[in-house]
Design an enzyme around this catalytic site. Structure first.
Site, short mmCIF file in Angstrom:
data_model
loop_
_atom_site.label_atom_id
_atom_site.label_comp_id
_atom_site.label_asym_id
_atom_site.label_seq_id
_atom_site.Cartn_x
_atom_site.Cartn_y
_atom_site.Cartn_z
CG ASN A 1 -67.65 -19.98 -42.03
OD1 ASN A 1 -67.79 -20.41 -43.18
ND2 ASN A 1 -67.53 -18.70 -41.77
CG HIS B 1 -71.75 -14.12 -41.65
ND1 HIS B 1 -71.67 -15.49 -41.60
CD2 HIS B 1 -70.70 -13.72 -42.40
CE1 HIS B 1 -70.60 -15.89 -42.29
NE2 HIS B 1 -70.00 -14.83 -42.77
CD GLU C 1 -74.28 -18.16 -40.16
OE1 GLU C 1 -74.39 -19.27 -39.63
OE2 GLU C 1 -73.16 -17.64 -40.37
CB SER D 1 -65.98 -14.82 -41.63
OG SER D 1 -65.79 -13.96 -42.68
P1 NAI Z 1 -62.00 -6.93 -48.72
O1 NAI Z 1 -60.54 -7.03 -48.46
O2 NAI Z 1 -62.54 -7.19 -50.09
O3 NAI Z 1 -62.51 -5.46 -48.30
C1 NAI Z 1 -62.18 -4.83 -47.09
C2 NAI Z 1 -62.23 -3.34 -47.33
O4 NAI Z 1 -62.19 -2.68 -46.06
C3 NAI Z 1 -61.05 -2.80 -48.17
O5 NAI Z 1 -61.56 -2.03 -49.25
C4 NAI Z 1 -60.30 -1.92 -47.17
O6 NAI Z 1 -59.67 -0.79 -47.76
C5 NAI Z 1 -61.42 -1.51 -46.23
N1 NAI Z 1 -61.01 -1.04 -44.90
C6 NAI Z 1 -60.04 -1.52 -44.09
N2 NAI Z 1 -60.02 -0.81 -42.93
C7 NAI Z 1 -61.00 0.13 -43.03
C8 NAI Z 1 -61.49 1.15 -42.18
N3 NAI Z 1 -60.95 1.37 -40.99
N4 NAI Z 1 -62.54 1.90 -42.63
C9 NAI Z 1 -63.10 1.69 -43.82
N5 NAI Z 1 -62.67 0.73 -44.67
C10 NAI Z 1 -61.64 -0.03 -44.28
O7 NAI Z 1 -62.69 -7.87 -47.64
P2 NAI Z 1 -64.11 -8.64 -47.73
O8 NAI Z 1 -63.92 -9.97 -48.36
O9 NAI Z 1 -65.13 -7.70 -48.27
O10 NAI Z 1 -64.40 -8.93 -46.17
C11 NAI Z 1 -64.89 -7.95 -45.30
C12 NAI Z 1 -65.44 -8.61 -44.05
O11 NAI Z 1 -66.48 -9.50 -44.43
C13 NAI Z 1 -64.43 -9.43 -43.26
O12 NAI Z 1 -64.72 -9.30 -41.89
C14 NAI Z 1 -64.70 -10.85 -43.76
O13 NAI Z 1 -64.32 -11.82 -42.81
C15 NAI Z 1 -66.19 -10.82 -43.93
N6 NAI Z 1 -66.78 -11.80 -44.86
C16 NAI Z 1 -66.14 -12.10 -46.05
C17 NAI Z 1 -66.71 -13.04 -46.91
C18 NAI Z 1 -66.06 -13.37 -48.22
O14 NAI Z 1 -66.50 -14.31 -48.89
N7 NAI Z 1 -65.02 -12.64 -48.63
C19 NAI Z 1 -68.00 -13.72 -46.60
C20 NAI Z 1 -68.60 -13.25 -45.37
C21 NAI Z 1 -67.99 -12.36 -44.54
#
Ligand code: NAI
Length: 286
Positions: A190, A139, A151, A118
């Protein structure tokens, strides 16, 4: 033409990205650190497809075929035959660096190395690889199966070929792309939303308007489907504080300085829906 996608991370965003790609006919490998995270990801995909099927938007056969195109793994090496990789792991630079260093060694030449970050500059992620030209921000927005926007964010060395291949991928999975030509903090989405939210919170903080009336202004006056403060409650006030703080540090522009009310609410633990209270109150979360 549908190819092979590796999604790294099976959380909220990774599972959504895996789902839309599999729905579009891509063979998807979804990687997380352990089986229970992977199973949560697959359940989220089944639930989402089930809702589409219940509304008659897809058939049960489509839903089953989509799930059948997704394999899960705890091995990063499974990304070896991918045409496109999208990383969607925790928003921490050191874990993203570790994954991109490894992907650089594992992946075929010519692969798109996408990150769903993000806010972390693409250039900073690309810098740990020997192929920074292949790294690009892809993104997506949450919930991924519903939100049309992607994006595409250029790092300093992202090549035109990488950007074009990332665009093809995102369009194939049904998204509309905008190009962000430089990986400035907050990208475009953002940046805009943080500026709006900071001003919205200041207006509530100084007693000019209530939260509900401010949201009504944006809904009825500007056609937003959801008011900015209701959206903020959904995203999480802590996430917003972090995002606005990062943009402020990067730009030194006062308009992004997190308002005192936001800081106090986060300190008090009123983070929005996830804690039951933010600018609105919610039924206790299960
Ligand atoms: P989340 O916490 O739901 O999921 C992250 C996942 O990555 C977890 O299941 C975790 O176990 C896994 N993980 C951590 N290290 C790992 C590795 N080395 N290899 C494989 N899996 C690993 O997080 P979320 O919300 O899905 O966010 C993920 C990314 O997307 C972040 O960079 C966030 O900033 C970005 N993002 C999030 C948005 C949102 O609304 N939540 C919107 C747009 C982007």
């Amino acid at each position: 033409m549908a190819g092979r996608l590796a999604v790294i991370g099976s959380g909220l965003m990774g599972s959504g990205i895996a789902q839309v790609a599999a729905q579009a006919g891509w063979q998807v490998t979804m990687r997380d650190l352990d089986e229970s995270s992977l199973q949560r990801g697959v359940s989220a995909i089944r639930d989402s497809l089930g809702r589409f099927a219940a509304k008659g938007k897809i058939t049960q056969e489509d839903a089953d075929a989509t799930v059948a195109r997704i394999t899960t793994t705890t091995e990063l090496e499974a990304a070896a035959d991918a045409d496109v990789v999208v990383e969607a792991i925790f928003e921490r630079i050191e874990v993203k660096h570790e994954v991109f260093r490894a992907l650089d060694k594992i992946c075929k030449p010519g692969v798109v190395l996408g990150t769903n970050t993000s806010a972390i500059p693409i250039t900073q992620i690309a810098a740990v690889t020997e192929r920074p030209e292949a790294v690009v921000g892809i993104h997506f927005f949450s919930p991924v199966p519903m939100m049309k926007l992607v994006e595409l964010v250029r790092g300093y060395q992202t090549s035109d070929e990488t950007l074009a291949a990332a665009r093809n991928f995102a369009e194939e999975v049904g998204k509309t792309c905008v190009e962000v030509k430089r990986d400035v903090a907050g990208f475009v989405s953002n940046r805009l939303f943080s500026a709006l939210l900071v001003e919205a919170i200041k207006l509530v903080e100084s007693g000019v308007v209530s939260a509900a009336d401010l949201d009504t202004v944006m809904k009825l006056g500007f056609g937003h489907t959801m008011g900015p403060l209701a959206t903020l409650d959904m995203t999480g006030l802590d996430v917003m504080l972090n995002a606005a703080g990062n943009i402020y540090r990067d730009t030194a522009d006062e308009k992004f300085f997190p308002p005192e009310l936001l800081q106090r609410m986060v300190t008090a633990g009123d983070l929005g829906r996830k804690t039951g209270r933010g600018f609105y109150t919610y039924e206790a979360q299960k």
